[in-house]
Design a protein around this motif. Sequence first.
Motif, PDB file in Angstrom:
ATOM      1  N   CYS A   1      11.369  -7.068  10.785  1.00 19.14           N
ATOM      2  CA  CYS A   1      11.262  -6.829   9.162  1.00 19.14           C
ATOM      3  C   CYS A   1      12.421  -7.316   8.599  1.00 19.14           C
ATOM      4  O   CYS A   1      11.783  -8.034   7.440  1.00 19.14           O
ATOM      5  CB  CYS A   1      10.950  -5.333   8.806  1.00 19.14           C
ATOM      6  SG  CYS A   1       9.264  -4.455   9.420  1.00 19.14           S
TER       7      CYS A   1
ATOM      8  N   HIS B   1       3.382 -11.276  11.270  1.00 14.16           N
ATOM      9  CA  HIS B   1       4.163  -9.855  11.148  1.00 14.16           C
ATOM     10  C   HIS B   1       3.520  -9.181  10.038  1.00 14.16           C
ATOM     11  O   HIS B   1       3.143  -7.939  10.066  1.00 14.16           O
ATOM     12  CB  HIS B   1       5.573 -10.327  10.775  1.00 14.16           C
ATOM     13  CG  HIS B   1       6.354  -9.237  10.430  1.00 14.16           C
ATOM     14  ND1 HIS B   1       7.052  -8.339  11.459  1.00 14.16           N
ATOM     15  CD2 HIS B   1       6.522  -8.294   9.369  1.00 14.16           C
ATOM     16  CE1 HIS B   1       7.659  -7.365  10.802  1.00 14.16           C
ATOM     17  NE2 HIS B   1       7.229  -7.145   9.964  1.00 14.16           N
TER      18      HIS B   1
ATOM     19  N   CYS C   1       2.112  -5.279   9.158  1.00 16.89           N
ATOM     20  CA  CYS C   1       3.203  -4.687   8.679  1.00 16.89           C
ATOM     21  C   CYS C   1       2.944  -4.261   7.209  1.00 16.89           C
ATOM     22  O   CYS C   1       2.845  -5.311   6.564  1.00 16.89           O
ATOM     23  CB  CYS C   1       4.448  -5.136   8.979  1.00 16.89           C
ATOM     24  SG  CYS C   1       5.735  -4.361   7.968  1.00 16.89           S
TER      25      CYS C   1
ATOM     26  N   CYS D   1       6.285  -4.816   4.735  1.00 15.18           N
ATOM     27  CA  CYS D   1       6.627  -6.235   4.401  1.00 15.18           C
ATOM     28  C   CYS D   1       5.249  -6.793   3.645  1.00 15.18           C
ATOM     29  O   CYS D   1       5.844  -7.582   2.636  1.00 15.18           O
ATOM     30  CB  CYS D   1       6.581  -6.912   5.481  1.00 15.18           C
ATOM     31  SG  CYS D   1       8.182  -6.493   6.401  1.00 15.18           S
TER      32      CYS D   1
END
Lengths: 170, 281
Positions: free
Chosen positions: B4, B30, B34, B37
Motif C-alpha cells: 500500500c 492493486h 484495495c 488506495c
Amino acid sequence: MSPAGTADEELVRTLFDEHAGPLYGYVLRLTGDPGRAEDIVQETLLRAWRHPEAISGRPIRAWLFTVARNLVVDQHRARKARPQEAGDEALAVIPADDELEKAVESWAVAEALAALRPEHREVLLEVYYRGRSVKEASATLGIPAGTVKSRTYYALRALRLALEERGLAP
Amino acid sequence: MMTCEEVRLSLGAYTLGALDAEEAQEVEIHLASCEGCTDELMELEGLPVFLSKVSEKDVELVASPPREVLDRLLNDRVKRHRRGRLLLVAAASVAALAVGGTVLTTLQDRTQPTSAAPAAQDAPASAVRPSEGELAAKESEPQDSAARPDRSRAAEKDEPNATMASPSASPLPSVSAELKMGEPGRAFTGESKDVKATVTVSPGMPLQVQLEGVPPGTECRLVVVSKAGAKEVSAPWTVRAASYEAGAEVFKVQSRTPQESIRSFEVRDADGGLLVRITAK
Ligand SMILES: [Zn+2]
C-alpha cells in the motif's frame, strides 16, 4: 512614527503582498504590456487602499479584478477614440463579465502553485507542464526515480491543501 | 506485489500519467482490490483539471509581481497626504472638528484586517505621518460610492488630481515618466523586504551593483532579464563582511545585453533564491 502612518503603510504592503501577483498576471494577460499592467495594478491597489470600506467583508480578489478589468477596458476605449493611436497595440481580449469569475479562479490556482515549496513546484513543472515521465524527470532533476514519485505525490497533496485554503475544492 | 505504501507514493505520478506502462499496470492491479488506495486516488484525481487552467509562465508571473509598484504606491501615498494637508488648510478648521468622531472608525477599519501582518516593523523612516487634519480630509471622501466596483469611478470625483475622474476614462497617469531609462549612466534601484540594490548602467562599461542588507558571506549572482524575456546570469561573487558593513562595495558585472533591451535585474543567491528585483525603467 504615528500609529496611523504605520497602519497605512502596513495596509499598502499587505495589499501588495497578497494580491499584486495574481492581479499583475491577470492584467498582463489582458494588455500584453508590462508597463501598462504595472500602472493598472498600481491604480487598482491604490483604490483598494483608499476605500477600505469597499473591500472589507467581501471577496476582495473579485473586487480588485473587476476594478482592474474596468481600467483596462476604459484605457482601451480611450486609445481607440484617438485616431492617431489607432492600431497601436490592439487589445488581445476584453473579457466578458462572466469570465471574471473564471479568471479569479485560474489566478488563484497559479497562486497556489507559486506558494508550494520549490521542490514540489519544480517536480510538477517537470512531470505535468513539461510532460516528462518519472524516468525523464529523474534525469533532468538529478534525483532518484523514487524521489520523483514521492515528491509528485506530496506535491499534489500540498497543492490540494493550497487550493482548499483558497476556497477551491478539487 | 506492491505494498500500500509503495502504491500511495506512486499515485501522484500515476495521476499525472508519468509512470511507465508496466508500473501503471501494477498500480491498477492493486487499486482493483484495495479500497484505501482507491480513496486516496480519488483525492488526487481532480487536481489535473486545476493544473490545466494555468501555464508555467502564469505561475512565474504570480510569484514575481513588480516591486516598483509597491514603491510607487508608498510614494504616491506621501503625495496624497500632502495634498490632504493643503485641502485642510483651505477648509474651515470646524470641518476637522466635526468629523473628529469618525476618524477613528476609519483607522480601525484599515488596521483590523492587517493586524496580523508582519510588515509593521519593516516600515521605513520615510513613512507618512498623517496629522489629524489629513485624516479628516480623507474622511471627507464619499464613503458609499466605492462600495461596488462598478461605481468605483464616482469615488474619485472629489480628487482634483484623480486621473480616472471622467467616465469616458482618460489614460492612466504616466507615473513612471520620471523613471524612464535612456540617458547614459543611469542608476536603478530595487528593494525587497530586507535587501536594497542599485545597478548602475553606463554605455560600454560593466554594470555596477551595490547591495545593502545582504548578510556577509552570501554568494550572489546578477540575472539580467531582457525585454524579450531572455535571462543572462553573471558569474557569482561573495559579499564580504567588511565591505558589507561599510555599505560601499561595488560589484562589477559584464553583461552582453544592450542597455535598451534590459527589462530588469535580479540579484539571486547561490540557490537561485530571489534577493531583490530591480526594474530598468
Ligand atoms: Zn492499498
